[in-house]
Design a protein around this motif. Structure first.
Motif, PDB file in Angstrom:
ATOM      1  N   UNK A 183     237.378  33.180  52.526  1.00  0.00           N
ATOM      2  CA  UNK A 183     236.509  32.307  53.512  1.00  0.00           C
ATOM      3  C   UNK A 183     235.622  31.396  52.679  1.00  0.00           C
ATOM      4  N   UNK A 184     235.030  31.858  51.622  1.00  0.00           N
ATOM      5  CA  UNK A 184     234.156  31.100  50.615  1.00  0.00           C
ATOM      6  C   UNK A 184     234.188  31.725  49.328  1.00  0.00           C
ATOM      7  N   UNK A 185     234.089  30.786  48.304  1.00  0.00           N
ATOM      8  CA  UNK A 185     233.998  31.059  47.038  1.00  0.00           C
ATOM      9  C   UNK A 185     232.382  30.716  46.714  1.00  0.00           C
ATOM     10  N   UNK A 186     231.662  31.705  46.400  1.00  0.00           N
ATOM     11  CA  UNK A 186     230.160  31.574  46.226  1.00  0.00           C
ATOM     12  C   UNK A 186     229.842  31.542  44.677  1.00  0.00           C
ATOM     13  N   UNK A 187     228.777  30.608  44.690  1.00  0.00           N
ATOM     14  CA  UNK A 187     228.159  30.441  43.267  1.00  0.00           C
ATOM     15  C   UNK A 187     226.795  31.065  43.520  1.00  0.00           C
ATOM     16  N   UNK A 188     226.206  31.030  42.122  1.00  0.00           N
ATOM     17  CA  UNK A 188     225.002  31.464  42.044  1.00  0.00           C
ATOM     18  C   UNK A 188     224.177  30.742  42.995  1.00  0.00           C
ATOM     19  N   UNK A 189     223.435  31.460  43.410  1.00  0.00           N
ATOM     20  CA  UNK A 189     222.297  30.739  44.474  1.00  0.00           C
ATOM     21  C   UNK A 189     222.812  30.772  46.022  1.00  0.00           C
ATOM     22  N   UNK A 190     223.940  30.843  46.296  1.00  0.00           N
ATOM     23  CA  UNK A 190     224.673  30.574  47.329  1.00  0.00           C
ATOM     24  C   UNK A 190     224.247  31.717  48.503  1.00  0.00           C
ATOM     25  N   UNK A 191     223.813  31.660  49.779  1.00  0.00           N
ATOM     26  CA  UNK A 191     223.526  32.761  50.352  1.00  0.00           C
ATOM     27  C   UNK A 191     224.909  33.686  50.909  1.00  0.00           C
ATOM     28  N   UNK A 192     224.490  35.061  50.514  1.00  0.00           N
ATOM     29  CA  UNK A 192     225.787  35.889  50.770  1.00  0.00           C
ATOM     30  C   UNK A 192     225.782  36.068  52.325  1.00  0.00           C
ATOM     31  N   UNK A 193     227.077  36.377  52.976  1.00  0.00           N
ATOM     32  CA  UNK A 193     227.427  36.632  54.008  1.00  0.00           C
ATOM     33  C   UNK A 193     226.603  37.874  54.499  1.00  0.00           C
ATOM     34  N   UNK A 194     226.230  37.886  55.985  1.00  0.00           N
ATOM     35  CA  UNK A 194     225.734  39.148  56.196  1.00  0.00           C
ATOM     36  C   UNK A 194     226.439  40.079  57.155  1.00  0.00           C
ATOM     37  N   UNK A 195     226.534  41.186  57.219  1.00  0.00           N
ATOM     38  CA  UNK A 195     227.165  42.091  58.091  1.00  0.00           C
ATOM     39  C   UNK A 195     228.820  42.362  57.544  1.00  0.00           C
ATOM     40  N   UNK A 196     228.954  41.986  56.495  1.00  0.00           N
ATOM     41  CA  UNK A 196     230.270  42.145  56.045  1.00  0.00           C
ATOM     42  C   UNK A 196     230.732  43.621  56.116  1.00  0.00           C
ATOM     43  N   UNK A 197     231.987  44.045  56.462  1.00  0.00           N
ATOM     44  CA  UNK A 197     232.316  45.382  56.649  1.00  0.00           C
ATOM     45  C   UNK A 197     232.405  46.018  55.135  1.00  0.00           C
ATOM     46  N   UNK A 198     232.739  45.352  54.500  1.00  0.00           N
ATOM     47  CA  UNK A 198     232.837  46.316  52.990  1.00  0.00           C
ATOM     48  C   UNK A 198     232.548  45.412  51.954  1.00  0.00           C
ATOM     49  N   UNK A 199     231.632  45.736  50.995  1.00  0.00           N
ATOM     50  CA  UNK A 199     231.139  45.050  49.809  1.00  0.00           C
ATOM     51  C   UNK A 199     231.636  45.968  48.640  1.00  0.00           C
ATOM     52  N   UNK A 200     231.948  44.998  47.715  1.00  0.00           N
ATOM     53  CA  UNK A 200     232.338  45.665  46.409  1.00  0.00           C
ATOM     54  C   UNK A 200     231.346  45.240  45.261  1.00  0.00           C
ATOM     55  N   UNK A 201     230.946  45.957  44.262  1.00  0.00           N
ATOM     56  CA  UNK A 201     230.272  45.320  43.385  1.00  0.00           C
ATOM     57  C   UNK A 201     230.867  45.137  41.956  1.00  0.00           C
ATOM     58  N   UNK A 202     230.836  43.939  41.442  1.00  0.00           N
ATOM     59  CA  UNK A 202     232.035  43.749  40.353  1.00  0.00           C
ATOM     60  C   UNK A 202     231.413  44.050  39.178  1.00  0.00           C
ATOM     61  N   UNK A 203     230.197  44.259  39.188  1.00  0.00           N
ATOM     62  CA  UNK A 203     229.495  44.814  38.012  1.00  0.00           C
ATOM     63  C   UNK A 203     229.355  43.951  36.735  1.00  0.00           C
ATOM     64  N   UNK A 204     229.287  42.690  37.261  1.00  0.00           N
ATOM     65  CA  UNK A 204     229.308  41.382  36.164  1.00  0.00           C
ATOM     66  C   UNK A 204     230.591  41.357  35.281  1.00  0.00           C
ATOM     67  N   UNK A 205     231.800  41.806  35.850  1.00  0.00           N
ATOM     68  CA  UNK A 205     232.852  41.646  35.126  1.00  0.00           C
ATOM     69  C   UNK A 205     233.563  40.357  35.545  1.00  0.00           C
ATOM     70  N   UNK A 206     234.565  40.158  34.547  1.00  0.00           N
ATOM     71  CA  UNK A 206     235.267  38.639  34.569  1.00  0.00           C
ATOM     72  C   UNK A 206     236.572  38.588  35.404  1.00  0.00           C
ATOM     73  N   UNK A 207     236.371  37.671  36.631  1.00  0.00           N
ATOM     74  CA  UNK A 207     237.580  37.604  37.632  1.00  0.00           C
ATOM     75  C   UNK A 207     237.997  36.365  37.621  1.00  0.00           C
ATOM     76  N   UNK A 208     239.428  36.313  37.489  1.00  0.00           N
ATOM     77  CA  UNK A 208     240.338  34.923  37.297  1.00  0.00           C
ATOM     78  C   UNK A 208     241.336  35.311  38.737  1.00  0.00           C
ATOM     79  N   UNK A 209     242.049  33.997  38.869  1.00  0.00           N
ATOM     80  CA  UNK A 209     243.281  34.221  40.025  1.00  0.00           C
ATOM     81  C   UNK A 209     244.217  34.814  39.369  1.00  0.00           C
ATOM     82  N   UNK A 210     245.090  35.622  40.285  1.00  0.00           N
ATOM     83  CA  UNK A 210     246.186  36.356  39.918  1.00  0.00           C
ATOM     84  C   UNK A 210     247.087  35.393  39.108  1.00  0.00           C
ATOM     85  N   UNK A 211     247.826  36.100  38.150  1.00  0.00           N
ATOM     86  CA  UNK A 211     248.769  35.329  37.269  1.00  0.00           C
ATOM     87  C   UNK A 211     250.061  35.244  38.175  1.00  0.00           C
ATOM     88  N   UNK A 212     250.710  34.187  37.839  1.00  0.00           N
ATOM     89  CA  UNK A 212     252.228  33.807  38.256  1.00  0.00           C
ATOM     90  C   UNK A 212     253.039  33.879  37.324  1.00  0.00           C
TER      91      UNK A 212
END
Length: 564
Positions: A59-88
């Motif tokens: 739905x949205x790629x969020x950058x630092x300072x962007x407002x986070x969506x409210x009321x999302x059913x499930x939230x997971x904390x990435x703990x500051x880890x590196x995330x990249x697109x799945x490799x093909x």
């Protein structure tokens, strides 16, 4: 290279992997991450969160300072880890990879004696198997200077047939029992496009069968059951997901493999996206019928193309060259299709809207593929995305032709690092320009799509990414890189393993980028790939793999499998 009987515990292990998912789908916010993606211009964009809908789309790629969506059913904390697109992985053999996990693996053997010891030990450990099957031998790596023989293989196993695929899949090594069961005799003729190695000075088969000669022996091997295919697919998925691969182009899908893909999809067990390229015209018609299939199971499976073999491989001297092999005068390789056959098959597939992928390794094969594409592009206009698979040896004068007609150069960076010494021996120093020429082909206008050719190479995209930017192997050799002018940028290699690999399979807009509306396929890794040295990049560890916003692999849930 197919397993004949497999223990059911492998199937149960596969089911355990398939069940490794997040809670029932709902909106998901993956937050507090160090996200890295490429923008529309191919530049690095860093972000800190992903908002994913309940269908697994971003739905949205969020950058630092962007407002986070409210009321999302499930939230997971990435703990500051590196995330990249799945490799093909833009070129692999899914079922061969799965069956390889269940058979004898000779890929790390260092000598003929080492291989024979392994073969004998494997046969002793599996007394119930009527055939001993395996793969991965490489006489170049052994320093043998010739092919191994049936007589040598008989020393390891003489009481049962043994059939072993060469590392490139373009030659097989059989013992005497296997040849006897297949009815191979001195009067057996070499088929068109194939070669039976003979004992010097005679017609007696020596035990190695190259390219089109392989089916002469392989036809005697009992066919696997559907359950064996299901288990092999589970093993392949485990390995791919553990290596951060969320989508793969399956080059050479046969009917039993397609049926296994469909069963997995029907039962909710298909987690890796598969872009299937049928193994020839008969398989294409049976699998897809009169047109490419739609995307199935939430963009998990589509049969949209055909794979055609124009030549063999350098290692078995089956690659079709314009001049003799430097280390085998009089031999120019094995064209597997004549010009009329190639064009007829390409035309038959193209008229029904299928994408054509042509295996071409030698410079003569690449030239013939380019000529055929140029001719047929005048009839079959529009966005065809003609693919040339491997494009390993291209005459320098033919490189500009890759920039015409929207050609995809589907290449495997670790082939260069594995093949370097062998390529020098096969071609000689004066014919290496145009060998594994990634940057030159890209500069000419070709779209690069990178893969592994697994199980020929390990399905490790980070090893491929490191090779692409360094032209060095995992040991850092050669110093400064082999023909370093053919290195590509870090960003170009990233794209070739993600967005451009999706484009190569007509999947753009569905997956391959972390962008609004696309599938939320991403991986969590242990280092920043844009800052790591090539050596560090090649050692990247995958911590988690997510497909459509669901966690389908975690390194803490089970040991990482292979490719590392």
């Amino acid at each position: 290279m197919k397993a004949v009987s497999i223990l059911c515990r492998h199937f149960l292990a596969a089911l355990a992997l398939w069940s490794l998912t997040a809670p029932a789908q709902a909106d998901v916010l993956v937050d507090n991450i160090e996200g890295i993606r490429l923008d529309d211009e191919g530049k690095v964009d860093r972000f800190t969160g992903l908002w994913i809908d309940d269908g697994g789309h971003i739905l949205q790629v969020l950058h630092r300072g962007d407002k986070r969506p409210q009321g999302t059913t499930y939230r997971t904390d990435g703990r500051g880890r590196i995330v990249i697109p799945g490799m093909i992985d833009a070129h692999a053999h899914v079922m061969d990879l799965g069956f390889a996990q269940l058979e004898l693996d000779l890929s790390d053997t260092t000598s003929l004696a080492d291989a024979l010891t392994r073969i004998g030990a494997f046969a002793a450990a599996h007394p119930d198997r009527p055939w001993i099957l395996g793969r991965g031998w490489n006489q170049e790596k052994w320093g043998l200077g010739r092919f191994p023989t049936a007589a040598e293989l008989d020393q390891a196993v003489g009481d049962r047939p043994v059939l072993l695929d060469r590392v490139d899949g373009h030659a097989i090594w059989a013992n005497s029992a296997a040849m006897e069961q297949a009815g191979i005799t001195p009067s057996t003729k070499d088929p068109v496009g194939g070669r039976i190695e003979r004992v010097a000075g005679s017609r007696k088969p020596a035990g190695v069968f190259v390219d089109a000669a392989m089916p002469l022996v392989r036809q005697a091997v009992p066919q696997p059951r559907p359950l064996d295919y299901d288990i092999a697919l589970g093993e392949a998925q485990k390995l791919l997901l553990a290596n951060g691969i969320t989508a793969v182009a399956d080059m050479g899908t046969d009917v039993p493999a397609w049926q296994a893909f469909r069963r997995a999809g029907d039962e909710g067990h298909l987690n890796v996206r598969i872009m299937a390229y049928a193994a020839g015209l008969d398989a294409l018609e049976t699998i897809a019928g009169p047109r490419p299939t739609p995307w199935l199971y939430g963009d998990k499976l589509r049969a949209g193309g055909i794979k055609l073999y124009l030549d063999g491989a350098l290692g078995s001297r089956g690659a079709w060259l314009t001049a003799d092999y430097a280390d085998d005068p009089g031999n120019r390789g094995l064209p597997l299709l004549n010009p009329a056959q190639l064009r007829n098959l390409m035309s038959r597939a193209s008229m029904d809207g299928f994408q054509v992928a042509i295996h071409a390794i030698g410079d003569a094969a690449n030239r013939e593929a380019l000529l055929a594409i140029e001719e047929l592009a005048q009839t079959y206009t529009g966005d065809r995305r003609w693919r040339i698979e491997h494009a390993q040896i291209v005459a320098p004068g033919d490189i500009p032709a890759f920039g015409r007609d929207g050609i995809i150069a589907s290449m495997q960076p670790t082939h260069q690092t594995s093949d370097r010494l062998m390529a020098e021996a096969r071609l000689g120093p004066d014919r290496l320009q145009g060998a594994y020429a990634w940057k030159s082909l890209a500069d000419a206008g070709a779209t690069l799509a990178f893969g592994s050719d697994a199980p020929v190479e390990a399905p490790d995209p980070f090893a491929g990414w490191a090779a692409a930017i360094s032209r060095q192997d995992a040991r850092g050799e050669p110093f400064g890189g082999w023909m370093p002018q053919e290195r590509v940028s870090r960003e170009a290699a990233f794209a070739a393993f993600t967005a451009d690999a999706a484009y190569a399979g007509f999947a753009e807009g569905r997956f391959g980028r972390l962008a609004r509306g696309e599938r939320a396929d991403f991986i969590v890794i242990d280092r920043d790939p844009m800052l790591a040295s090539p050596d560090q990049l090649g050692q990247t560890k995958v911590l988690e793999t997510w497909v459509s916003g669901e966690k389908v692999y975690s390194s803490t849930a089970q040991p990482s499998a292979g490719g590392r």
